[in-house]
Design a protein around this motif. Structure first.
Motif, PDB file in Angstrom:
ATOM      1  N   UNK A   7       7.511  11.177   3.104  1.00  0.00           N
ATOM      2  CA  UNK A   7       6.638  11.129   4.271  1.00  0.00           C
ATOM      3  C   UNK A   7       5.168  11.091   3.935  1.00  0.00           C
ATOM      4  N   UNK A   8       4.837  10.801   2.682  1.00  0.00           N
ATOM      5  CA  UNK A   8       3.435  10.764   2.262  1.00  0.00           C
ATOM      6  C   UNK A   8       2.692   9.634   2.974  1.00  0.00           C
ATOM      7  N   UNK A   9       1.376   9.741   2.987  1.00  0.00           N
ATOM      8  CA  UNK A   9       0.516   8.729   3.587  1.00  0.00           C
ATOM      9  C   UNK A   9      -0.507   8.251   2.567  1.00  0.00           C
ATOM     10  N   UNK A  10      -1.143   7.126   2.880  1.00  0.00           N
ATOM     11  CA  UNK A  10      -2.236   6.650   2.031  1.00  0.00           C
ATOM     12  C   UNK A  10      -3.367   7.667   2.027  1.00  0.00           C
ATOM     13  N   UNK A  11      -3.548   8.386   3.135  1.00  0.00           N
ATOM     14  CA  UNK A  11      -4.556   9.443   3.171  1.00  0.00           C
ATOM     15  C   UNK A  11      -4.283  10.521   2.138  1.00  0.00           C
ATOM     16  N   UNK A  12      -3.002  10.848   1.910  1.00  0.00           N
ATOM     17  CA  UNK A  12      -2.657  11.832   0.880  1.00  0.00           C
ATOM     18  C   UNK A  12      -3.093  11.337  -0.501  1.00  0.00           C
ATOM     19  N   UNK A  13      -2.862  10.050  -0.773  1.00  0.00           N
ATOM     20  CA  UNK A  13      -3.274   9.484  -2.060  1.00  0.00           C
ATOM     21  C   UNK A  13      -4.792   9.469  -2.178  1.00  0.00           C
ATOM     22  N   UNK A  14      -5.471   9.149  -1.079  1.00  0.00           N
ATOM     23  CA  UNK A  14      -6.937   9.134  -1.114  1.00  0.00           C
ATOM     24  C   UNK A  14      -7.489  10.526  -1.421  1.00  0.00           C
ATOM     25  N   UNK A  63      10.166   2.983 -15.376  1.00  0.00           N
ATOM     26  CA  UNK A  63       9.973   4.359 -15.825  1.00  0.00           C
ATOM     27  C   UNK A  63       9.432   5.282 -14.742  1.00  0.00           C
ATOM     28  N   UNK A  64       9.011   4.730 -13.608  1.00  0.00           N
ATOM     29  CA  UNK A  64       8.441   5.561 -12.546  1.00  0.00           C
ATOM     30  C   UNK A  64       9.503   6.504 -11.972  1.00  0.00           C
ATOM     31  N   UNK A  65       9.031   7.608 -11.431  1.00  0.00           N
ATOM     32  CA  UNK A  65       9.938   8.572 -10.803  1.00  0.00           C
ATOM     33  C   UNK A  65      10.435   8.006  -9.470  1.00  0.00           C
ATOM     34  N   UNK A  66      11.765   7.912  -9.249  1.00  0.00           N
ATOM     35  CA  UNK A  66      12.274   7.296  -8.012  1.00  0.00           C
ATOM     36  C   UNK A  66      11.794   7.997  -6.745  1.00  0.00           C
ATOM     37  N   UNK A  67      11.757   9.335  -6.756  1.00  0.00           N
ATOM     38  CA  UNK A  67      11.320  10.055  -5.566  1.00  0.00           C
ATOM     39  C   UNK A  67       9.863   9.797  -5.241  1.00  0.00           C
ATOM     40  N   UNK A  68       9.009   9.799  -6.267  1.00  0.00           N
ATOM     41  CA  UNK A  68       7.588   9.540  -6.036  1.00  0.00           C
ATOM     42  C   UNK A  68       7.365   8.090  -5.624  1.00  0.00           C
ATOM     43  N   UNK A  69       8.100   7.182  -6.232  1.00  0.00           N
ATOM     44  CA  UNK A  69       8.027   5.776  -5.845  1.00  0.00           C
ATOM     45  C   UNK A  69       8.396   5.629  -4.366  1.00  0.00           C
ATOM     46  N   UNK A  70       9.469   6.291  -3.962  1.00  0.00           N
ATOM     47  CA  UNK A  70       9.909   6.226  -2.563  1.00  0.00           C
ATOM     48  C   UNK A  70       8.848   6.807  -1.633  1.00  0.00           C
ATOM     49  N   UNK A  71       8.191   7.879  -2.054  1.00  0.00           N
ATOM     50  CA  UNK A  71       7.138   8.470  -1.227  1.00  0.00           C
ATOM     51  C   UNK A  71       5.965   7.507  -1.070  1.00  0.00           C
ATOM     52  N   UNK A  72       5.663   6.752  -2.137  1.00  0.00           N
ATOM     53  CA  UNK A  72       4.612   5.739  -2.031  1.00  0.00           C
ATOM     54  C   UNK A  72       5.035   4.629  -1.073  1.00  0.00           C
ATOM     55  N   UNK A  73       6.330   4.300  -1.060  1.00  0.00           N
ATOM     56  CA  UNK A  73       6.834   3.348  -0.063  1.00  0.00           C
ATOM     57  C   UNK A  73       6.622   3.884   1.352  1.00  0.00           C
TER      58      UNK A  73
END
Length: 388
Positions: free
Chosen positions: A72-79, A174-184
């Motif tokens: 459920x992450x957002x681009x705002x979280x990454x920012x 090599x990326x973490x599947x869960x983190x990749x999915x959160x970025x999706x």
């Protein structure tokens, strides 16, 4: 130039690599989904000649911890993670360039944290990524089956046919599947179309003409919405144009983030004349483009603009150096430049006479012949041709 990779990021911070002088203007570089900071390998060392370059990894990618992001992450979280990284490095304001998801982070920063951003470049990205449904499907696939299948199909999304960059594809595996999915999840929820007119940072937009993920129409939509934005479309480039066309992207970023090349071109035209510069630019090819950029940015944009010496004095120094090394074609060019910089024929003759003493009579003799020809073209014959 200094390079300071961080083998393991401090807790709570994105993994990053800093290159260039710590006192140079900061430039942060953001990656695309599935890649690492290696995406910028072809550009970061060059950009660090004039900037403090900081490139970073998405959570669960490269060296960044997967725990930095959740479902459920957002681009705002990454920012916010990017701002925390900048704060940890003592960077208050910075220029920013990002690819795809990294570009979306830049757009979010420009809208929500305009005081932090000085200039922005958005590459192969968009104000929206097609809504939640396709990204929910990809996130579910990543969580259930891992990233092997997604990585196998990445080249078709990222590159034009025939181009290979196995390092980047391996980063996807090599990326973490869960983190990749959160970025999706973040991409699926992102939509800034109704706020683009709030962006005030000078903005460059770069599209790959063969990009199936964010086609040029997405960048044109950004160009229509962001006040004053400039758009460049690159042929023979797909979604990761930074990897496929690094020299073309580098030229665009240098022009956007640094003022030395435009300022240098102005001085170059003043000294050498529009005719010569236009001819040189017309002969420019992809092979010579970086050299032409170097000449305008460094020789003319940094050395000739240094106020320590006047342009008259720089012409005298340049004439002497060209005589000493026997560069007679360049000498003719700079005799004309010396006249534009205010030197009289007598002063040019005095410089060459000095060269006869400290460089040698044969070199000065050849130089006088060249200078005489140039002065004759400009003013008509003024004295007998010098012969040895």
């Amino acid at each position: 130039m200094t390079s300071a990779p961080s083998p393991s990021a401090p807790a709570g911070l994105l993994h990053h690599r800093a290159e260039g002088s710590p006192s140079a203007p900061p430039l942060l570089l953001g990656p695309s989904l599935g890649t690492s900071l290696a995406l910028w390998d072809g550009l970061a060392p060059e950009l660090s000649a004039a900037h403090r370059v900081v490139r970073w990894d998405l959570p669960g990618h490269g060296g960044s911890a997967a725990s930095l992001i959740g479902a459920g992450a957002t681009v705002g979280d990454l920012a916010r993670l990017v701002l925390a990284l900048a704060d940890s490095l003592g960077i208050e304001q910075f220029a920013y360039a990002g690819v795809s998801l990294g570009g979306a982070v830049g757009l979010h920063l420009a809208v929500h944290h305009p005081q932090r951003l000085t200039r922005l470049a958005v590459l192969c990205s968009s104000a929206h990524f097609g809504g939640a449904a396709p990204w929910q499907d990809r996130a579910a696939l990543a969580r259930e089956e891992g990233l092997a299948g997604i990585a196998a199909s990445a080249p078709a999304r990222w590159f034009t046919p025939g181009f290979r960059a196995e390092r980047l594809v391996q980063d996807n595996r090599d990326a973490d599947p869960g983190a990749y999915a959160a970025c999706c999840d973040a991409l699926g929820a992102f939509d800034l179309r109704d706020r683009l007119d709030e962006i005030r940072a000078p903005t460059l937009l770069v599209a790959g003409r063969e990009d199936p993920a964010t086609p040029p129409a997405h960048l044109r939509e950004l160009a229509d919405g962001v006040p004053g934005a400039e758009l460049a479309e690159l042929a023979r480039a797909s979604h990761l144009a930074v990897a496929e066309r690094p020299e073309a992207v580098l030229t665009l970023l240098r022009a956007h983030f640094g003022q030395d090349a435009p300022r240098g071109m102005e001085v170059r035209r003043h000294v050498l004349g529009d005719t010569h510069v236009d001819r040189a630019q017309a002969r420019q090819t992809p092979f010579t483009a970086r050299f032409q950029d170097f000449i305008s940015r460094y020789a003319w944009g940094e050395i000739w603009t240094d106020p320590t010496l006047s342009r008259r004095e720089r012409s005298m120094v340049t004439l002497t150096a060209l005589v000493a090394h026997g560069h007679l074609d360049e000498l003719a060019l700079h005799v004309r430049g010396a006249r534009r910089n205010g030197l009289t024929p007598d002063e040019i003759g005095a410089v060459l006479q000095q060269c006869a003493v400290y460089v040698g009579v044969p070199a000065a003799n050849a130089a006088f012949a060249v200078a005489q020809r140039v002065l004759d073209e400009e003013e008509g014959p003024t004295q007998d041709q010098v012969t040895g």
